[in-house]
Scaffold this active site. Structure first.
Site, PDB file in Angstrom:
ATOM      1  N   LYS A   1       0.846  -1.213   0.000  1.00 55.04           N
ATOM      2  CA  LYS A   1       0.000   0.000   0.000  1.00 55.04           C
ATOM      3  C   LYS A   1       0.876   1.258   0.000  1.00 55.04           C
ATOM      4  O   LYS A   1       0.713   2.184   0.792  1.00 55.04           O
ATOM      5  CB  LYS A   1      -0.989  -0.024   1.175  1.00 55.04           C
TER       6      LYS A   1
HETATM    7  N1  PMP Z   1      -6.417  -3.761  -3.598  1.00 56.91           N
HETATM    8  C1  PMP Z   1      -5.968  -2.511  -3.675  1.00 56.91           C
HETATM    9  C2  PMP Z   1      -4.943  -2.160  -4.707  1.00 56.91           C
HETATM   10  C3  PMP Z   1      -6.478  -1.537  -2.799  1.00 56.91           C
HETATM   11  O1  PMP Z   1      -6.032  -0.268  -2.859  1.00 56.91           O
HETATM   12  C4  PMP Z   1      -7.474  -1.891  -1.868  1.00 56.91           C
HETATM   13  C5  PMP Z   1      -8.059  -0.845  -0.949  1.00 56.91           C
HETATM   14  N2  PMP Z   1      -7.349  -0.727   0.233  1.00 56.91           N
HETATM   15  C6  PMP Z   1      -7.893  -3.223  -1.817  1.00 56.91           C
HETATM   16  C7  PMP Z   1      -7.353  -4.131  -2.703  1.00 56.91           C
HETATM   17  C8  PMP Z   1      -8.892  -3.681  -0.807  1.00 56.91           C
HETATM   18  O2  PMP Z   1      -8.285  -3.762   0.470  1.00 56.91           O
HETATM   19  P1  PMP Z   1      -9.110  -3.564   1.800  1.00 56.91           P
HETATM   20  O3  PMP Z   1     -10.216  -4.561   1.761  1.00 56.91           O
HETATM   21  O4  PMP Z   1      -8.135  -3.842   2.888  1.00 56.91           O
HETATM   22  O5  PMP Z   1      -9.614  -2.174   1.804  1.00 56.91           O
END
Ligand code: PMP
Length: 316
Positions: free
Chosen positions: A159
């Site tokens: 991230k």
């Molecule tokens: N993939 C990416 C590239 C993202 O940015 C996100 C959003 N955080 C997700 C998947 C989904 O992750 P989460 O369920 O932890 O929000």
């Protein structure tokens, strides 16, 4: 989303200040080189209980702190202290609405030179937030011509701010071509995820999703949905590599993510997914997820931190 109130209270430089005062230099390392690590967390307002439930804070802060290690950023607070800070931020803003919380840790030196030093900073912003995408009737997605960043280039699980250029390029292309969202493939051509969401398919009665070793973000909603599917729908959940053509023959498909929640996909590359309508598995999981994060399912109450009645548990 577009006109954020400049009087919003944010946490910046170790204190609470109005958003308008939370400024960085144009030379900030993270702004120039993308050297930050962020999170995205939702909070749901419950009118009846007059409470704002923050979703899976511990998991988000654990992911944030461990991802910071990828950029060698030492973090001064532990998850309990970050939970305390987040609930205080909500209380100071007196939110009575659904909110989105954006923690950001970043390389803060203001100078020229890509080689990072040890100077880090972090900020916490919370703001009112509604639907990210209106997916009630299902989304039309396309396979992006952009490939997902590789773990050995910019780790997708991290991230990391700079990696989101990849998502921005894919999302922009999809929208310009008339689709709601993009699906990215890995460099070797396997289904990876959406621009900001994980992806699931329903095949022969089982839920299928790409493994964490295929450059996905290790989604917290992904984990939640897998648990809901196994426990409540008694579905088999398989983490395995997914071929592109499986998108075209799946019975159902949907994205999961903090922002998109559970978002059904009804068309991929101009082909109907299954019946071309939102299917029963996506419908059921969407409902379970929505109820769980709003505090309506006692079995999942432990996913939630009540911001207004949070008792202090921060370690010294
Ligand atoms: N993939 C990416 C590239 C993202 O940015 C996100 C959003 N955080 C997700 C998947 C989904 O992750 P989460 O369920 O932890 O929000």
């Amino acid at each position: 989303m577009h006109n954020v109130n400049p009087n919003l209270i944010v946490y910046f430089d170790n204190r609470f200040v109005p958003l308008g005062e939370a400024r960085v230099s144009v030379l900030t390392h993270a702004l120039n080189y993308g050297t930050g690590v962020f999170e995205g967390i939702r909070g749901y307002w419950d009118e009846e209980e007059e409470e704002l439930f923050l979703v899976r804070l511990e998991e988000h802060y654990h992911r944030w702190l461990t991802n910071c290690r990828i950029l060698r950023m030492e973090f001064p607070l532990n998850p309990a202290q970050l939970t305390e800070l987040t609930t205080e931020l909500v209380r100071r803003n007196r939110f009575r609405d659904n909110v989105y919380v954006r923690p950001l840790a970043y390389k803060s030196s203001a100078r020229i030179g890509v080689h990072p030093d040890e100077k880090n900073a972090f900020a916490l912003v919370a703001l009112p937030f509604g639907d990210y995408l209106d997916s009630r009737l299902g989304l039309h997605a396309c396979v992006s011509s952009w490939r997902r960043v590789e773990d050995n280039a910019i780790p997708g699980r991290g991230k990391i701010c700079g990696a989101y250029v990849n998502s921005a390029l894919a999302g922009d292309e999809a929208r310009r071509n008339g689709y709601d969202e993009a699906i990215l493939l890995t460099e070797d051509g396997h289904v990876c995820e959406g621009a900001a969401a994980n992806i699931f398919l329903v095949r022969e009665g089982a839920l299928v999703t790409p493994p964490v070793t295929d450059n996905i973000l290790e989604g917290i909603t992904r984990a939640a949905v897998m648990e809901l599917a196994r426990t409540n729908l008694r579905l088999e959940v398989v983490e395995r590599r997914v071929d592109r053509s499986e998108l075209y023959i799946a019975d159902e498909a949907f994205f999961t993510g903090t922002a998109v929640e559970v978002a059904p996909i009804v068309r991929v590359d101009d082909r109907a997914v299954g019946s071309g309508k939102v299917g029963p598995v996506a419908t059921a999981l969407r409902q379970f997820y929505s109820d769980a994060v709003r505090g309506r399912l006692s079995a999942y109450r432990h996913w939630l931190t009540p911001a207004y009645h949070h008792s202090s548990i921060a370690a010294a």
